[in-house]
Motif scaffolding. Structure first.
Motif, PDB file in Angstrom:
ATOM      1  N   GLU A  26       0.821  -1.285   0.178  1.00 65.85           N
ATOM      2  CA  GLU A  26       0.114   0.018  -0.005  1.00 65.85           C
ATOM      3  C   GLU A  26       0.928   1.086   0.028  1.00 65.85           C
ATOM      4  OE1 GLU A  26      -2.461  -0.865   3.353  1.00 65.85           O
ATOM      5  OE2 GLU A  26      -4.335  -1.359   2.102  1.00 65.85           O
ATOM      6  N   GLY A  27       2.053   1.240   0.597  1.00 66.23           N
ATOM      7  CA  GLY A  27       2.874   2.189   0.739  1.00 66.23           C
ATOM      8  C   GLY A  27       3.527   2.499  -0.617  1.00 66.23           C
ATOM      9  N   LEU A  28       3.772   1.674  -1.163  1.00 57.63           N
ATOM     10  CA  LEU A  28       4.529   1.618  -2.517  1.00 57.63           C
ATOM     11  C   LEU A  28       3.416   2.162  -3.501  1.00 57.63           C
ATOM     12  CD1 LEU A  28       6.392  -1.795  -2.679  1.00 57.63           C
ATOM     13  CD2 LEU A  28       7.493   0.445  -2.296  1.00 57.63           C
ATOM     14  N   LEU A  29       2.178   1.638  -3.553  1.00 60.30           N
ATOM     15  CA  LEU A  29       1.170   2.152  -4.299  1.00 60.30           C
ATOM     16  C   LEU A  29       0.779   3.588  -4.114  1.00 60.30           C
ATOM     17  CD1 LEU A  29      -1.112   1.674  -6.293  1.00 60.30           C
ATOM     18  CD2 LEU A  29      -2.504   1.123  -4.296  1.00 60.30           C
ATOM     19  N   GLY A  30       1.030   4.001  -2.713  1.00 57.61           N
ATOM     20  CA  GLY A  30       0.851   5.235  -2.524  1.00 57.61           C
ATOM     21  C   GLY A  30       1.722   6.218  -3.063  1.00 57.61           C
ATOM     22  N   GLU A  31       3.015   5.852  -3.132  1.00 59.26           N
ATOM     23  CA  GLU A  31       4.228   6.577  -3.904  1.00 59.26           C
ATOM     24  C   GLU A  31       3.701   6.786  -5.484  1.00 59.26           C
ATOM     25  OE1 GLU A  31       6.812   8.061  -2.492  1.00 59.26           O
ATOM     26  OE2 GLU A  31       5.791   7.767  -0.682  1.00 59.26           O
ATOM     27  N   VAL A  32       3.311   5.760  -6.304  1.00 62.97           N
ATOM     28  CA  VAL A  32       2.803   5.870  -7.505  1.00 62.97           C
ATOM     29  C   VAL A  32       2.022   6.783  -7.588  1.00 62.97           C
ATOM     30  CG1 VAL A  32       1.938   4.662  -9.322  1.00 62.97           C
ATOM     31  CG2 VAL A  32       3.661   3.375  -7.893  1.00 62.97           C
ATOM     32  N   LEU A  33       0.684   6.890  -6.808  1.00 61.01           N
ATOM     33  CA  LEU A  33      -0.203   7.681  -7.048  1.00 61.01           C
ATOM     34  C   LEU A  33      -0.239   9.331  -6.966  1.00 61.01           C
ATOM     35  CD1 LEU A  33      -3.237   5.238  -5.513  1.00 61.01           C
ATOM     36  CD2 LEU A  33      -2.336   5.458  -8.058  1.00 61.01           C
ATOM     37  N   LYS A  34       0.873   9.316  -5.902  1.00 59.01           N
ATOM     38  CA  LYS A  34       0.713  10.783  -5.746  1.00 59.01           C
ATOM     39  C   LYS A  34       1.964  11.296  -6.606  1.00 59.01           C
ATOM     40  CE  LYS A  34       4.774  10.385  -2.273  1.00 59.01           C
ATOM     41  NZ  LYS A  34       4.943  10.470  -0.822  1.00 59.01           N
ATOM     42  N   THR A  35       2.575  10.507  -7.601  1.00 59.87           N
ATOM     43  CA  THR A  35       3.373  11.177  -8.467  1.00 59.87           C
ATOM     44  C   THR A  35       2.694  12.195  -9.371  1.00 59.87           C
ATOM     45  OG1 THR A  35       4.445   9.092  -8.467  1.00 59.87           O
ATOM     46  CG2 THR A  35       5.160  10.568 -10.317  1.00 59.87           C
ATOM     47  N   PRO A  36       3.270  13.465  -9.569  1.00 61.36           N
ATOM     48  CA  PRO A  36       2.368  14.509 -10.506  1.00 61.36           C
ATOM     49  C   PRO A  36       2.395  13.996 -11.789  1.00 61.36           C
ATOM     50  CG  PRO A  36       3.812  15.513  -8.766  1.00 61.36           C
ATOM     51  CD  PRO A  36       4.280  13.917  -8.998  1.00 61.36           C
ATOM     52  N   LEU A  37       1.515  14.179 -12.672  1.00 62.77           N
ATOM     53  CA  LEU A  37       1.336  13.804 -14.027  1.00 62.77           C
ATOM     54  C   LEU A  37       2.317  14.549 -14.669  1.00 62.77           C
ATOM     55  CD1 LEU A  37      -2.443  13.714 -14.788  1.00 62.77           C
ATOM     56  CD2 LEU A  37      -0.959  11.783 -14.270  1.00 62.77           C
ATOM     57  N   GLY A  38       2.996  14.154 -15.812  1.00 62.72           N
ATOM     58  CA  GLY A  38       3.737  14.985 -16.933  1.00 62.72           C
ATOM     59  C   GLY A  38       5.094  14.603 -16.911  1.00 62.72           C
ATOM     60  N   ARG A  39       5.862  14.861 -17.811  1.00 64.89           N
ATOM     61  CA  ARG A  39       6.996  14.634 -18.275  1.00 64.89           C
ATOM     62  C   ARG A  39       8.110  15.293 -17.091  1.00 64.89           C
ATOM     63  NH1 ARG A  39       9.681  13.640 -22.973  1.00 64.89           N
ATOM     64  NH2 ARG A  39       7.683  14.073 -24.060  1.00 64.89           N
ATOM     65  N   ALA A  40       7.727  15.921 -16.377  1.00 66.60           N
ATOM     66  CA  ALA A  40       8.699  16.345 -15.182  1.00 66.60           C
ATOM     67  C   ALA A  40       8.920  15.246 -14.154  1.00 66.60           C
ATOM     68  CB  ALA A  40       8.344  17.794 -14.608  1.00 66.60           C
ATOM     69  N   SER A  41       7.941  14.505 -14.004  1.00 66.99           N
ATOM     70  CA  SER A  41       7.561  13.587 -12.897  1.00 66.99           C
ATOM     71  C   SER A  41       7.978  12.175 -13.659  1.00 66.99           C
ATOM     72  CB  SER A  41       6.561  13.677 -12.078  1.00 66.99           C
ATOM     73  OG  SER A  41       6.594  14.855 -11.399  1.00 66.99           O
ATOM     74  N   ALA A  42       8.352  12.008 -14.800  1.00 64.96           N
ATOM     75  CA  ALA A  42       8.251  10.761 -15.541  1.00 64.96           C
ATOM     76  C   ALA A  42       9.420   9.864 -14.630  1.00 64.96           C
ATOM     77  CB  ALA A  42       8.695  10.976 -17.070  1.00 64.96           C
ATOM     78  N   ALA A  43      10.526  10.293 -14.624  1.00 68.59           N
ATOM     79  CA  ALA A  43      11.645   9.411 -14.160  1.00 68.59           C
ATOM     80  C   ALA A  43      11.145   9.064 -12.668  1.00 68.59           C
ATOM     81  CB  ALA A  43      12.919  10.240 -13.770  1.00 68.59           C
ATOM     82  N   ASP A  44      10.434   9.648 -11.765  1.00 72.06           N
ATOM     83  CA  ASP A  44       9.797   9.442 -10.603  1.00 72.06           C
ATOM     84  C   ASP A  44       8.978   8.267 -10.810  1.00 72.06           C
ATOM     85  OD1 ASP A  44      11.480  10.865  -9.291  1.00 72.06           O
ATOM     86  OD2 ASP A  44      10.024  12.715  -8.942  1.00 72.06           O
ATOM     87  N   TYR A  45       8.109   8.302 -11.580  1.00 67.99           N
ATOM     88  CA  TYR A  45       7.071   7.496 -11.924  1.00 67.99           C
ATOM     89  C   TYR A  45       7.501   6.291 -12.529  1.00 67.99           C
ATOM     90  CZ  TYR A  45       2.958   5.422 -14.159  1.00 67.99           C
ATOM     91  OH  TYR A  45       1.870   4.508 -14.499  1.00 67.99           O
ATOM     92  N   HIS A  46       8.645   6.186 -13.135  1.00 71.35           N
ATOM     93  CA  HIS A  46       9.139   5.066 -13.737  1.00 71.35           C
ATOM     94  C   HIS A  46       9.933   4.303 -12.568  1.00 71.35           C
ATOM     95  CE1 HIS A  46      12.683   3.513 -16.603  1.00 71.35           C
ATOM     96  NE2 HIS A  46      11.984   2.583 -15.974  1.00 71.35           N
ATOM     97  N   ARG A  47      10.447   5.076 -11.746  1.00 71.98           N
ATOM     98  CA  ARG A  47      11.345   4.198 -10.518  1.00 71.98           C
ATOM     99  C   ARG A  47      10.189   3.747  -9.392  1.00 71.98           C
ATOM    100  NH1 ARG A  47      16.428   4.167 -10.276  1.00 71.98           N
ATOM    101  NH2 ARG A  47      17.797   5.513 -11.554  1.00 71.98           N
TER     102      ARG A  47
END
Length: 475
Positions: free
Chosen positions: A287-308
């Motif tokens: 659930e914590g790992l999922l939460g990190e994914v869901l709170k990632t802002p949309l868009g190219r600037a956060s693409a690397a964070d979403y990827h990881r």
């Protein structure tokens, strides 16, 4: 990560033998060529060669596996122990007659060799692939590496010699570290001397005694049936390592059959729960790992964070089916990249279902799209263009949402029906479902089976959403 003490788990060469990927095959070649070289030297009486091969086995403190009190200090397998082992093998009938074929066999028939020594020897032999794995994982987890670290002895399976060099490795204080894939470790070796004795050798001895008219071990029951008690077998034949070796040399087919039975079935990998108990580390927080994914802002600037963050979630969620994540893997000589690739080692569940139904999936590819716009054909074509008969033809497209989810899933179906591979698309809502299913599986009690055809009935913990999506691709 605690690097002051050892984690009481051991590298099991039996796990390596069943890895389907290139890394596992490289390790297996090293294990085979090294131990074949040792046996050749032993059987030809070349003591100098045997001592050279085994004398280069040092104490692999850099993995921090096994069991030692206080600061990690290996299990005492230094150069002198290598020489002693060479002498023990040279004097061993089991080695001379072929009863010992593989490294794991030494724990059965060589005095003072157990799972710790087998694990240490294996670590030394596959040090080269472990260095490469450590460098790969350092990239995934952003672990700093130091240049010019002494590699230690690395086995060259082509020259059949030990080599030394300097490599990039993580260093804590003055101590280098080697990371080990958890899929190759166990709390005990898959080949078990106790299991062999109890379930294979003892029944054979009982049968022989029953067939022997002059046996003193046969008891006649009140109903006239003949019986040989296990405790009488143990008392008469013994159950020490030397006793087991003696009786196995007389009956080599018994151990050969045991070895064949065990090697024909892949050992179960260590579970999250077992590893947590062994290392005193917390279980994955889905659930914590999922939460990190869901709170990632949309868009190219956060693409690397979403990827990881997708990698972190999938690596926890899909273990032990998918292992060895690699980020930004280059293919086609660097002209294309795969966001994440995994090795599929599944023994059951959805990812095993793919392999069982001849869907190429040795490697599972994942593309991550942190778009605030519609995901369409270009993104789908991008993932399918990464497929090949060698790499695999199954992948996952992770994205945030769809304007028209039904339409995109139909596009995935079109791709499958056109023989361009199988793509399962997962948005944020799908990830919530996957995590909920994983959480439910922890305390799952079987009830009514899911509404799928019998040949693809999954367990709850086998990712029912993935089964449903795959079914929609091919029906």
């Amino acid at each position: 990560m605690d690097i002051s003490d050892d984690v009481p788990v051991y590298i099991d060469p039996g796990m390596i033998r069943h890895l389907p990927d290139d890394w596992g095959k490289e390790c297996l070649i090293m294990l085979t060529t090294f131990f074949d070289s040792v046996l050749d030297a032993v059987r030809s009486g070349d003591k100098s060669r045997a001592r050279y091969l085994l004398g280069n086995l040092g104490e692999p403190n850099e993995t921090h596996l096994g069991f030692s009190s206080g600061r990690s200090a290996g299990r005492g397998f230094g150069q002198q122990m290598g020489v002693v082992l060479a002498e023990k093998l040279a004097a061993s009938q089991a080695a001379q007659t072929g009863l010992i074929e593989d490294l794991e066999d030494t724990a059965f028939f060589i005095d003072k060799v157990g799972k710790d020594i087998v694990s240490d020897i294996t670590t030394n032999i596959i040090r080269g692939p472990l260095i490469a794995y450590t460098q790969q994982m350092a990239s995934v987890f952003r672990i700093p590496l130091e240049e010019g670290v002494a590699s230690g002895a690395v086995w060259n399976p082509h020259a059949l010699e030990w080599e030394q060099g300097y490599v990039r490795l993580p260093v804590a204080g003055d101590r280098k570290l080697l990371l080990v894939p958890k899929v190759i470790v166990r709390r005990d070796m898959y080949l078990s001397r106790a299991e062999y004795y109890r379930n294979h050798l003892v029944p054979t001895l009982q049968s022989e005694e029953l067939d022997n008219p002059s046996s003193r071990l046969v008891r006649t029951l009140k109903d006239g049936r003949k019986r040989v008690n296990v405790r009488d077998i143990v008392e008469y034949y013994g159950n020490s390592k030397s006793d087991i070796t003696r009786e196995s040399l007389i009956r080599p087919d018994v151990y050969a059959n045991y070895r064949h039975v065990k090697k024909s079935v892949a050992p179960p990998p260590i579970s999250h729960q077992e590893l947590s108990e062994a290392s005193c580390a917390p279980l994955p927080d889905y659930e914590g790992l999922l939460g990190e994914v869901l709170k990632t802002p949309l868009g190219r600037a956060s693409a690397a964070d979403y990827h990881r963050r997708i990698e972190a979630l999938f690596t926890a969620l899909f273990y032990p089916s998918l292992t060895m994540p690699e980020l930004e893997e280059e293919i086609h000589n660097g002209r294309k990249r795969v966001d994440i690739s995994y090795t599929n080692v599944a023994q059951d569940g959805f990812f095993r279902f793919l392999r069982r139904h001849k869907i190429k999936s040795t490697y599972v590819m994942v593309e991550c799209k942190n778009y605030g716009k519609e995901v369409g054909n270009p993104e789908l074509d991008q993932l399918s263009s990464r497929f090949s008969p060698l790499r695999g033809q199954f992948g996952i497209l992770a994205c945030r949402s769809f304007e028209d989810k039904s339409r995109f899933l139909k596009r995935c179906r079109d791709t499958a029906l056109d023989y361009r591979g199988y793509v399962i698309a997962l948005d944020d809502e799908d990830l919530r479902i996957l995590v909920a299913d994983a959480m439910e599986a922890v305390d799952w009690v079987p009830s009514d089976p899911p509404p799928l055809e019998p040949e693809i009935q999954p367990k709850v913990e086998s990712y029912p959403l993935l089964f449903r999506r795959f079914k929609a691709l091919v029906n």
